[in-house]
Design a protein around this motif. Sequence first.
Motif, PDB file in Angstrom:
ATOM      1  N   ARG A   1       0.836  -1.208   0.000  1.00  0.00           N
ATOM      2  CA  ARG A   1       0.000   0.000   0.000  1.00  0.00           C
ATOM      3  C   ARG A   1       0.868   1.253   0.000  1.00  0.00           C
ATOM      4  O   ARG A   1       2.081   1.172   0.216  1.00  0.00           O
ATOM      5  CB  ARG A   1      -0.929   0.011   1.204  1.00  0.00           C
TER       6      ARG A   1
ATOM      7  N   LEU B   1      -6.519   0.634  -4.084  1.00  0.00           N
ATOM      8  CA  LEU B   1      -7.686   0.287  -3.269  1.00  0.00           C
ATOM      9  C   LEU B   1      -7.279  -0.015  -1.832  1.00  0.00           C
ATOM     10  O   LEU B   1      -7.942   0.404  -0.884  1.00  0.00           O
ATOM     11  CB  LEU B   1      -8.425  -0.920  -3.872  1.00  0.00           C
ATOM     12  N   ARG B   2      -6.184  -0.733  -1.665  1.00  0.00           N
ATOM     13  CA  ARG B   2      -5.726  -1.056  -0.304  1.00  0.00           C
ATOM     14  C   ARG B   2      -5.264   0.195   0.439  1.00  0.00           C
ATOM     15  O   ARG B   2      -5.160   0.199   1.651  1.00  0.00           O
ATOM     16  CB  ARG B   2      -4.578  -2.085  -0.365  1.00  0.00           C
ATOM     17  N   SER B   3      -4.987   1.249  -0.342  1.00  0.00           N
ATOM     18  CA  SER B   3      -4.550   2.515   0.265  1.00  0.00           C
ATOM     19  C   SER B   3      -5.733   3.440   0.520  1.00  0.00           C
ATOM     20  O   SER B   3      -5.536   4.608   0.862  1.00  0.00           O
ATOM     21  CB  SER B   3      -3.538   3.201  -0.661  1.00  0.00           C
ATOM     22  N   GLY B   4      -6.911   2.936   0.297  1.00  0.00           N
ATOM     23  CA  GLY B   4      -8.106   3.723   0.610  1.00  0.00           C
ATOM     24  C   GLY B   4      -8.614   4.587  -0.525  1.00  0.00           C
ATOM     25  O   GLY B   4      -9.560   5.351  -0.335  1.00  0.00           O
ATOM     26  N   MET B   5      -8.012   4.491  -1.701  1.00  0.00           N
ATOM     27  CA  MET B   5      -8.495   5.293  -2.832  1.00  0.00           C
ATOM     28  C   MET B   5      -9.729   4.612  -3.426  1.00  0.00           C
ATOM     29  O   MET B   5      -9.790   3.389  -3.532  1.00  0.00           O
ATOM     30  CB  MET B   5      -7.394   5.469  -3.885  1.00  0.00           C
ATOM     31  N   ARG B   6     -10.701   5.395  -3.821  1.00  0.00           N
ATOM     32  CA  ARG B   6     -11.941   4.841  -4.370  1.00  0.00           C
ATOM     33  C   ARG B   6     -12.277   5.542  -5.684  1.00  0.00           C
ATOM     34  O   ARG B   6     -11.413   5.707  -6.503  1.00  0.00           O
ATOM     35  CB  ARG B   6     -13.081   4.995  -3.343  1.00  0.00           C
TER      36      ARG B   6
ATOM     37  N   SER C   1     -11.300  -5.283  -4.578  1.00  0.00           N
ATOM     38  CA  SER C   1     -10.368  -5.704  -3.543  1.00  0.00           C
ATOM     39  C   SER C   1     -10.991  -6.904  -2.841  1.00  0.00           C
ATOM     40  O   SER C   1     -12.063  -6.794  -2.251  1.00  0.00           O
ATOM     41  CB  SER C   1     -10.164  -4.547  -2.562  1.00  0.00           C
TER      42      SER C   1
ATOM     43  N   GLY D   1      -7.230  -8.211   0.642  1.00  0.00           N
ATOM     44  CA  GLY D   1      -6.789  -7.135  -0.243  1.00  0.00           C
ATOM     45  C   GLY D   1      -6.337  -7.605  -1.612  1.00  0.00           C
ATOM     46  O   GLY D   1      -5.922  -6.803  -2.454  1.00  0.00           O
TER      47      GLY D   1
END
Lengths: 151, 503
Positions: B214, B262-267, B359, B363
Amino acid sequence: MKLTSPEKKWIQSIFESFAPPSTITEEGELAPAPGEVDYADDFAVLNRHATPVAKLGLRAAVVMIATSPVWTGRGLKSVNGLSREERTELLGELSAHSNAAVRELTWLLKVQTGMALLGVDDIRRRSRYDKERDSGTPIKLRIKKKSESAK
Amino acid sequence: MIGPWRKKIQDERAEVVIVGTGAGGATAARVLAEKGIDVLMLEEGPRLHTKNRPRDIIGALSSAMRGAGTQTTAGLAPMPLMQGSCVGGSTAINSGIIWRLPEDVREDWIKNHGLAPLLERSEMDRIYETIEDELEVETTGDDVLGGNAAMMRRASDLMGLPGKSMERNAGRCEGSSQCLQGCPNERRRSMDVSFVPTAQRFGARLQTLRRVDRLWIERGKVVGVLGSVMDPETRKPEARFRVRAEHVVVSAGVVHTPGILLRSGMRGMVGRRFQAHPGAAIVGQFPEPVRMTFGATQGYEVPLRHLGYKLESLSLPPELLAARLPGVGKEWQKRMGMMDHYAQWCAQVRMQAKGRIYSGPGGAPIAVYEPTSDDLRKAQEAMVLLMRMMFRAGATEVYPGITGLPEVLTSEAMLDEHAHRKWKRGAIHLVASHLFGTAVAGHDPKQSVVDPTLTSHKYRNLSVMDASVFPTNLGVNPQHSINAIVWRAAELLADVRKRSKAA
């Protein structure tokens, strides 16, 4: 997860039935000598590197075929309880099965058989795939870029 | 996917950290390092030195391909997604086919996605020429075309099709027919033997067996990446690492770039607009030897973009060819006894379907993709044409490999009996090697992940540089377009960094 002992035996007998080993082969037919291919070992290598879903598919394919004598009406026994001729006939039947999952999982193991079989140098040589190279026929190799040759 | 955190954290620093060494990451590293930027390349897979690369197919798949070639889409009819997982990424396993970005695609991307800053024609031409020179791009010569491609040329000529010898980044090809296993003579200028070592000569550093899990985000700002050090044997995480960097470039490929984001919180649009060129292959048996053992792995093509597909010769190693031959037992063994008599050609279809990367558990990215009915119609049309070409070239047996059709076709008339029936989705064994989208570029932050310079809309010190940024698929092989677009984006990034340093 390591292969269990019954799984190794199933793998060897299923894979050998796709391409039965023989000491005498007809002209032009590719058959491994008995014991020439360690199918279980090659299966383990690929299984180790496969994705989790593929690992599941490979194991499911082995179990499905191993138990197929039961659900194809051949009696209460595993593939190891059949003769080699019967196993080969069974694989032909499963390859053309009306259920897509059965066909695909059978084909998956045929792919594995092909990879293990032709991965053996001597068998590959006998397949004639590399005939041109083996015969020593000179192959013209381009060793310069076309642009260099033109100069 | 996120490995167990064990042992000590390994810390690194770099001005720019690049995740991935495929066509995107290696090009970015090569350009940025030449501009004097301190670059650290991270690669999840190993560096496979040519002499040590396994030649057998099980060893080749296990060492160089993600999941040993078993990565697939999810669903009842899973489609293999072929991606490299070693230094060089997919360029280390592909056939080096070179096509410039088609003009209609370039115009569409400028007009509808605002990518003018990236695609200015004179800049693109300059970059193409530089890349083509460095990667030794040439037309495949007749002397290394090989029997498989020559047979396809024969069919194309007889049927009046617009076939041609391929342009490839293998100008000094010796016809080893081992692109998949890694060119034994390094004639194919994949990234592991071209841009990666060039970047290193310019001072870039390379760390292998480093899987980025991430982005490292602090106070709403990307400050680097966090990941796992992989065991070289088991490829499982054995330690963790982190890299602090002023700028992060993610080039992990169309499936794994969105996985990291995605695992870094981006959507938002992350993972969406997943597109591909799925294809399938036909094998034919010929009375005379074809000898796939010699020649360019892929040397001849029939581009039919206006119909939505492209036909290509594709030589297979015997281990993979075997499974394409019908029968079990004696029948199969007889066919395997004449391995030098087969040709294999494939179709790559420019499908309109749009899938998505999700994800999944832990993840791990999950690819969901289903061709539309029109996509399947095009695939059927392409494969029927391939089979017809086989017969016209003189094949005595053709193996469609399609459920519902006979395993063996022996004449064009027999083909005609089955050609008009609509094939079902699960009947065709589709494989996808050209992947696009999932972090698309565009001017509208609601419709894209990165802007027209490939910088994230959300984090200004994050870039995505691989085929994930492509808003659409191309209808041609994508490597050269990835190389060129990333080259331009890396130049723009270097300018920004120079200006920020000066300030």
